[in-house]
Design a protein around this motif. Structure first.
Motif, PDB file in Angstrom:
ATOM      1  N   PRO A   9      -7.169   6.037  -2.667  1.00 34.93           N
ATOM      2  CA  PRO A   9      -7.542   4.746  -2.089  1.00 34.93           C
ATOM      3  C   PRO A   9      -7.245   3.590  -3.048  1.00 34.93           C
ATOM      4  N   MET A  10      -6.814   2.483  -2.507  1.00 29.54           N
ATOM      5  CA  MET A  10      -6.550   1.274  -3.280  1.00 29.54           C
ATOM      6  C   MET A  10      -7.707   0.303  -3.064  1.00 29.54           C
ATOM      7  N   GLN A  70      -6.388   3.254   2.245  1.00 31.86           N
ATOM      8  CA  GLN A  70      -5.675   4.469   1.879  1.00 31.86           C
ATOM      9  C   GLN A  70      -4.668   4.835   2.966  1.00 31.86           C
ATOM     10  N   LEU A  71      -3.466   5.169   2.524  1.00 35.66           N
ATOM     11  CA  LEU A  71      -2.421   5.678   3.403  1.00 35.66           C
ATOM     12  C   LEU A  71      -2.245   7.147   3.062  1.00 35.66           C
ATOM     13  N   LEU A 103       0.850  -1.193   0.000  1.00 34.84           N
ATOM     14  CA  LEU A 103       0.000   0.000   0.000  1.00 34.84           C
ATOM     15  C   LEU A 103       0.883   1.238   0.000  1.00 34.84           C
ATOM     16  N   ALA A 104       0.777   2.003  -1.069  1.00 36.96           N
ATOM     17  CA  ALA A 104       1.560   3.234  -1.188  1.00 36.96           C
ATOM     18  C   ALA A 104       0.684   4.437  -0.867  1.00 36.96           C
ATOM     19  N   PRO A 105       1.283   5.554  -0.443  1.00 40.39           N
ATOM     20  CA  PRO A 105       0.493   6.766  -0.187  1.00 40.39           C
ATOM     21  C   PRO A 105      -0.203   7.229  -1.464  1.00 40.39           C
ATOM     22  N   LEU A 155      -3.948   5.727   8.434  1.00 34.33           N
ATOM     23  CA  LEU A 155      -4.447   4.581   7.668  1.00 34.33           C
ATOM     24  C   LEU A 155      -5.971   4.565   7.716  1.00 34.33           C
ATOM     25  N   ILE A 156      -6.595   4.420   6.553  1.00 31.19           N
ATOM     26  CA  ILE A 156      -8.054   4.350   6.450  1.00 31.19           C
ATOM     27  C   ILE A 156      -8.423   3.037   5.757  1.00 31.19           C
TER      28      ILE A 156
END
Length: 445
Positions: free
Chosen positions: A337-338, A346-347, A332-334, A438-439
């Motif tokens: 949202p993925m 999302q980061l 997970l990259a900033p 982190l979400i």
């Protein structure tokens, strides 16, 4: 193709055909399902005479040897009428469990739903003889009152509605009017044979029934309406019992057990249909539900349908959609949202400024592999994730799909989030480790 002169767009069509087409419900755009056959050709002419802006929708299944000629006929007919035409060619891949007829129907309705927009109305030329065939066909399939209600005059279709204005008119009457008007149409070669069940009913069964019972159309229509009323009562009962038995989209077994067997089956069928799925054709629904309700707490019974399953966990029944397990491990990259399965992760930067001295931490998202442990606060002992999920009442099928989020760097492999059930205080609330937040959210959120 039937021979005859050109019927004018403003021909004086008889009132019994004109009336149901001229007095339609309100709509934004009017569509006519146009196959090129007698029924839909006549409907297109009458609709064009009643309404200034009509769009024909022709679906070419590419199953008949004359499909290209039929498509061209539809183009020419619409050009003469000054009616807009949309043509869609579809691939009917395999016959499937319901046969070629059902596969073609499914492909056809997928196109309908794609084109029919908000508040649009799609007219279909089904008539009284089609209704008789439908009721008999479903009777022979062993359907309940919902199926024996036949085809409704109108129902939702995608974002609009489907409407059948001629469902009370016989096919003989439509042919009489079409011949008198000199209308042209195309015959479907497959309609002449008995290979398909509906054709067999049409050619081998219905003629004799009509001779024996001249009022057959009205008799069947009366029975279909009675079944429709019965089904409406069933639906209303299910809605009321859902309010009493449901909790957060689940059925509470404590309340469900108080219902009679027919009420249980009615409620579950309504629930499945209300969620947009096809009710499974079980040989014994009564036994299936009895087994599910009576299973021990350590059991995980299920009834499988197309695209979903009915499952029990502890004291609840769930409708669970079939969902593919996401990739076992991704980074997970900033940024935006993925999407991961039915989740969004999302980061993002927290309230404090992120500088070059606080780069984004390496975050990995994974499914459960077994043996995971979690430490909820610093200084306490870690706990088995499996045990904690059981305590939270998370059903087994949900556990396999939960995103587990790890901070992984310099030999550290720390679990920092479990779906939307828990997130480490370092990445939520006011903590924001190193300025990062982190979400984790479900699609339904």
């Amino acid at each position: 193709m039937k021979a005859g002169g050109n019927a004018a767009r403003d021909a004086g069509w008889p009132g019994d055909l004109l009336g149901p087409v001229s007095s339609l419900p309100e709509f934004s755009r009017l569509w006519v399902a146009f196959s090129g056959g007698l029924d839909s050709s006549l409907l297109l002419h009458v609709a064009a005479a009643c309404h200034p802006d009509v769009t024909a929708l022709h679906i070419n299944h590419q199953l008949q040897p004359n499909h290209e000629q039929t498509e061209q006929f539809c183009r020419d007919a619409c050009a003469r009428l000054g009616v807009a035409l949309v043509v869609e060619r579809v691939e009917v891949a395999g016959s499937g469990a319901g046969g070629l007829e059902d596969a073609a129907r499914g492909a056809r309705y997928r196109v309908f739903r794609r084109w029919v927009d908000d508040n649009d109305l799609l007219l279909m030329a089904h008539h009284g003889d089609d209704q008789i065939e439908t009721v008999l066909f479903r009777l022979l399939r062993g359907t309940g009152v919902n199926g024996l209600a036949g085809m409704p005059h109108t129902r939702p279709l995608g974002r609009g509605r489907l409407y059948r204005p001629w469902l009370d008119i016989s096919r003989e009457r439509l042919e009489q009017v079409a011949m008198a008007a000199g209308l042209n149409w195309v015959e479907d070669p497959s309609n002449a044979g008995h290979a398909f069940d509906r054709n067999y009913l049409r050619h081998a069964v219905l003629p004799g029934l009509k001779v024996r019972w001249p009022g057959l159309l009205k008799r069947v229509a009366h029975s279909a309406r009675a079944c429709e009323e019965s089904e409406q009562l069933n639906q209303r009962l299910a809605e009321l019992q859902w309010q009493a038995c449901s909790d957060a989209g689940r059925l509470k077994l404590e309340a469900f057990r108080l219902l009679t067997g027919p009420e249980q089956r009615n409620l579950v069928r309504w629930w499945i249909h209300h969620q947009g799925w096809q009710v499974p054709a079980l040989s014994d629904w009564s036994q299936a539900l009895t087994d599910m309700v009576g299973a021990g707490e350590d059991r995980e019974p299920e009834i499988r349908g197309e695209g979903f399953s009915l499952r029990r966990y502890r004291e609840y029944l769930y409708l669970v959609p079939n969902i593919d397990v996401p990739e076992p491990s991704v980074w997970l990259a900033p940024g935006p949202p993925m999407k991961w399965g039915r989740w969004h992760l999302q980061l993002m930067a927290g309230p404090s400024p992120v500088t070059a001295k606080t780069p984004s931490p390496p975050i990995r998202v994974s499914t459960r592999q077994g043996g995971e442990r979690v430490r909820f606060t610093s200084g306490e002992h870690s706990r088995a994730l499996k045990t904690w999920l059981q305590e939270q009442g998370v059903p087994p099928w949900e556990r396999a799909l939960l995103p587990l989020v790890y901070r992984q760097e310099q030999g550290i492999n720390e679990l920092i989030a479990i779906g939307d059930l828990w997130c480490s205080e370092q990445y939520s609330g006011g903590g924001h480790a190193g300025g990062w937040r982190l979400i984790v959210e479900r699609d339904c959120d």
